[in-house]
Scaffold this active site. Structure first.
Site, PDB file in Angstrom:
ATOM      1  N   MET A  30      18.319  -4.031  -4.681  1.00  0.00           N
ATOM      2  CA  MET A  30      17.698  -2.706  -4.566  1.00  0.00           C
ATOM      3  C   MET A  30      16.477  -2.766  -3.642  1.00  0.00           C
ATOM      4  O   MET A  30      15.643  -1.875  -3.644  1.00  0.00           O
ATOM      5  CB  MET A  30      17.304  -2.166  -5.940  1.00  0.00           C
ATOM      6  CG  MET A  30      18.524  -1.999  -6.848  1.00  0.00           C
ATOM      7  SD  MET A  30      18.336  -0.728  -8.092  1.00  0.00           S
ATOM      8  CE  MET A  30      16.903  -1.294  -8.965  1.00  0.00           C
ATOM      9  N   GLY A  31      16.371  -3.833  -2.863  1.00  0.00           N
ATOM     10  CA  GLY A  31      15.297  -3.926  -1.882  1.00  0.00           C
ATOM     11  C   GLY A  31      13.970  -4.358  -2.466  1.00  0.00           C
ATOM     12  O   GLY A  31      13.895  -4.847  -3.595  1.00  0.00           O
ATOM     13  N   TYR A  32      12.911  -4.184  -1.669  1.00  0.00           N
ATOM     14  CA  TYR A  32      11.582  -4.701  -1.985  1.00  0.00           C
ATOM     15  C   TYR A  32      11.736  -6.190  -2.315  1.00  0.00           C
ATOM     16  O   TYR A  32      11.341  -6.667  -3.374  1.00  0.00           O
ATOM     17  CB  TYR A  32      10.913  -3.925  -3.118  1.00  0.00           C
ATOM     18  CG  TYR A  32       9.405  -3.894  -2.945  1.00  0.00           C
ATOM     19  CD1 TYR A  32       8.836  -3.134  -1.925  1.00  0.00           C
ATOM     20  CD2 TYR A  32       8.567  -4.645  -3.753  1.00  0.00           C
ATOM     21  CE1 TYR A  32       7.456  -3.133  -1.727  1.00  0.00           C
ATOM     22  CE2 TYR A  32       7.193  -4.643  -3.561  1.00  0.00           C
ATOM     23  CZ  TYR A  32       6.654  -3.892  -2.554  1.00  0.00           C
ATOM     24  OH  TYR A  32       5.298  -3.892  -2.360  1.00  0.00           O
ATOM     25  N   LEU A  33      12.318  -6.894  -1.354  1.00  0.00           N
ATOM     26  CA  LEU A  33      12.835  -8.243  -1.578  1.00  0.00           C
ATOM     27  C   LEU A  33      11.714  -9.260  -1.761  1.00  0.00           C
ATOM     28  O   LEU A  33      10.654  -9.136  -1.158  1.00  0.00           O
ATOM     29  CB  LEU A  33      13.725  -8.642  -0.397  1.00  0.00           C
ATOM     30  CG  LEU A  33      14.882  -7.672  -0.125  1.00  0.00           C
ATOM     31  CD1 LEU A  33      15.635  -8.092   1.142  1.00  0.00           C
ATOM     32  CD2 LEU A  33      15.839  -7.596  -1.304  1.00  0.00           C
ATOM     33  N   HIS A  34      11.990 -10.256  -2.587  1.00  0.00           N
ATOM     34  CA  HIS A  34      11.025 -11.330  -2.844  1.00  0.00           C
ATOM     35  C   HIS A  34      11.765 -12.663  -2.828  1.00  0.00           C
ATOM     36  O   HIS A  34      12.961 -12.722  -2.506  1.00  0.00           O
ATOM     37  CB  HIS A  34      10.312 -11.078  -4.171  1.00  0.00           C
ATOM     38  CG  HIS A  34      11.236 -10.792  -5.319  1.00  0.00           C
ATOM     39  ND1 HIS A  34      12.131 -11.718  -5.793  1.00  0.00           N
ATOM     40  CD2 HIS A  34      11.437  -9.657  -6.049  1.00  0.00           C
ATOM     41  CE1 HIS A  34      12.818 -11.195  -6.786  1.00  0.00           C
ATOM     42  NE2 HIS A  34      12.431  -9.935  -6.965  1.00  0.00           N
ATOM     43  N   HIS A  37      15.247 -12.929  -4.404  1.00  0.00           N
ATOM     44  CA  HIS A  37      16.349 -12.453  -3.556  1.00  0.00           C
ATOM     45  C   HIS A  37      16.652 -13.477  -2.444  1.00  0.00           C
ATOM     46  O   HIS A  37      17.804 -13.730  -2.122  1.00  0.00           O
ATOM     47  CB  HIS A  37      15.990 -11.121  -2.900  1.00  0.00           C
ATOM     48  CG  HIS A  37      15.736 -10.002  -3.863  1.00  0.00           C
ATOM     49  ND1 HIS A  37      14.485  -9.480  -4.070  1.00  0.00           N
ATOM     50  CD2 HIS A  37      16.577  -9.310  -4.666  1.00  0.00           C
ATOM     51  CE1 HIS A  37      14.555  -8.500  -4.951  1.00  0.00           C
ATOM     52  NE2 HIS A  37      15.817  -8.378  -5.349  1.00  0.00           N
ATOM     53  N   GLN A  61      21.648   3.983 -12.084  1.00  0.00           N
ATOM     54  CA  GLN A  61      21.239   3.012 -13.107  1.00  0.00           C
ATOM     55  C   GLN A  61      19.840   3.255 -13.654  1.00  0.00           C
ATOM     56  O   GLN A  61      19.336   2.442 -14.425  1.00  0.00           O
ATOM     57  CB  GLN A  61      21.393   1.582 -12.576  1.00  0.00           C
ATOM     58  CG  GLN A  61      20.411   1.164 -11.504  1.00  0.00           C
ATOM     59  CD  GLN A  61      20.777  -0.192 -10.917  1.00  0.00           C
ATOM     60  OE1 GLN A  61      21.752  -0.328 -10.175  1.00  0.00           O
ATOM     61  NE2 GLN A  61      20.015  -1.230 -11.240  1.00  0.00           N
ATOM     62  N   GLN A 153      22.677  -8.495 -17.196  1.00  0.00           N
ATOM     63  CA  GLN A 153      23.421  -7.964 -16.044  1.00  0.00           C
ATOM     64  C   GLN A 153      24.426  -8.982 -15.528  1.00  0.00           C
ATOM     65  O   GLN A 153      25.588  -8.647 -15.233  1.00  0.00           O
ATOM     66  CB  GLN A 153      22.426  -7.582 -14.939  1.00  0.00           C
ATOM     67  CG  GLN A 153      23.077  -7.276 -13.586  1.00  0.00           C
ATOM     68  CD  GLN A 153      22.080  -6.745 -12.590  1.00  0.00           C
ATOM     69  OE1 GLN A 153      21.722  -5.579 -12.644  1.00  0.00           O
ATOM     70  NE2 GLN A 153      21.635  -7.563 -11.650  1.00  0.00           N
ATOM     71  N   SER A 185       9.732 -10.343  -9.606  1.00  0.00           N
ATOM     72  CA  SER A 185      10.367  -9.048  -9.831  1.00  0.00           C
ATOM     73  C   SER A 185       9.736  -8.045  -8.888  1.00  0.00           C
ATOM     74  O   SER A 185       8.524  -8.094  -8.645  1.00  0.00           O
ATOM     75  CB  SER A 185      10.130  -8.590 -11.280  1.00  0.00           C
ATOM     76  OG  SER A 185      10.419  -7.208 -11.413  1.00  0.00           O
TER      77      SER A 185
END
Ligand code: PAF
Length: 280
Positions: A30-34, A37, A61, A153, A185
């Site tokens: 869902m992006g805002y990658l860290h 990811h 979701q 998940q 996160s």
């Protein structure tokens, strides 16, 4: 790296790769990658000829009172990280492209989704499974990569892929932590400095739970109780759940048996964070 926004462009790229005999890995995000990811992308890069990453903040979701509108976004930094990690194709659809105009079909995985996060987020896993199933249908990867931080998940997506014969190997990757232990996160960005410090109770509780389980404690309630006690000592923390369950079926355990998942969800102020340990 190519960036595309339509399903057709993804299908065309994958068709060409398949013609060349390449295998394909998918990293849905869902992006805002860290760094968490990045670890999925690194693993996908190592195990596949081609790698597709998706960035899609999936409205389905999120519950009505949840953080869909405020969910952090940084498309440029995300694209730079994907390129750096060797992603071949970045798929960034908008909701209209993803769901079309008269969407009616949902994927529900029963039994694994009612407990833990499903209890306080009743529509969450239906949204996750539906979008992951669609992404798997669009990309048709050999393997798809998910972080173990979202342990429920991971179990749910594994069950779905097997039950529905999706032909995709679901690969779980270890939790990546900040140097002080906090699990990576995208939602950590919501925390104030004081909350960021308080959030360390999650990893502390999880580490203690793991140590108890590893040292032979067989009473699941004792392990959960010890983790809960650590969290409850922090004034800024409010427990959503602390549970010890079977890591595959997500059924509660009374006597601790592997594969076991010790999972916590905690509100730190208004931010809900999760963490866990798994013993295989
Ligand atoms: O874990 C996430 O970021 C999301 O739930 C996923 C798997 C990308 C589906 O939207």
């Amino acid at each position: 790296m190519e960036i595309v926004t339509t399903k057709e462009a993804v299908r065309a790229a994958v068709r060409e790769w398949r013609r060349q005999g390449e295998s394909v890995g998918l990293v849905p995000t869902m992006g805002y990658l860290h760094a968490g990811h990045a670890s999925l992308m690194r693993r996908a890069r190592a195990e596949n000829g081609r790698v597709v990453a998706s960035v899609f903040v999936n409205p389905m979701q999120f519950g009505p009172a949840e953080d869909l509108d405020s969910y952090p976004r940084d498309p440029e930094r995300d694209a730079a990280l994907c390129a750096e990690m060797g992603v071949d194709l970045l798929f960034r659809p908008d909701p209209a492209e993803m769901y079309g105009r008269d969407f009616r079909s949902y994927v529900d995985v029963s039994g694994l989704t009612e407990g833990l996060c499903g209890r306080s987020r009743p529509v969450h896993f239906r949204g996750v499974c539906t979008v992951v199933c669609k992404l798997m249908g669009i990309v048709r990867p050999d393997r798809a990569y998910f972080g173990q931080k979202d342990a429920q998940q991971l179990a749910v997506v594994r069950r779905m892929a097997e039950d529905l014969d999706l032909g995709v190997q679901v690969v779980g990757c270890p939790i990546v932590r900040e140097p002080d232990g906090l699990a990576m996160s995208s939602r950590n960005t919501y925390l104030s400095a004081e909350e960021r410090q308080a959030a360390l109770v999650l990893s502390r509780a999880v580490r203690h739970g793991r140590e108890l389980a590893e040292s032979g404690e067989r009473d699941a309630a004792a392990v959960a109780g010890a983790m809960r006690a650590i969290i409850e000592r922090e004034p800024l923390a409010r427990v959503d759940y602390v549970e010890v369950v079977d890591a595959r079926t997500i059924r509660p355990q009374t006597e601790l048996k592997r594969p076991v998942l010790g999972a916590v969800a905690v509100f730190i102020g208004r931010t809900r964070l999760i963490d866990n340990f798994i013993l295989e």
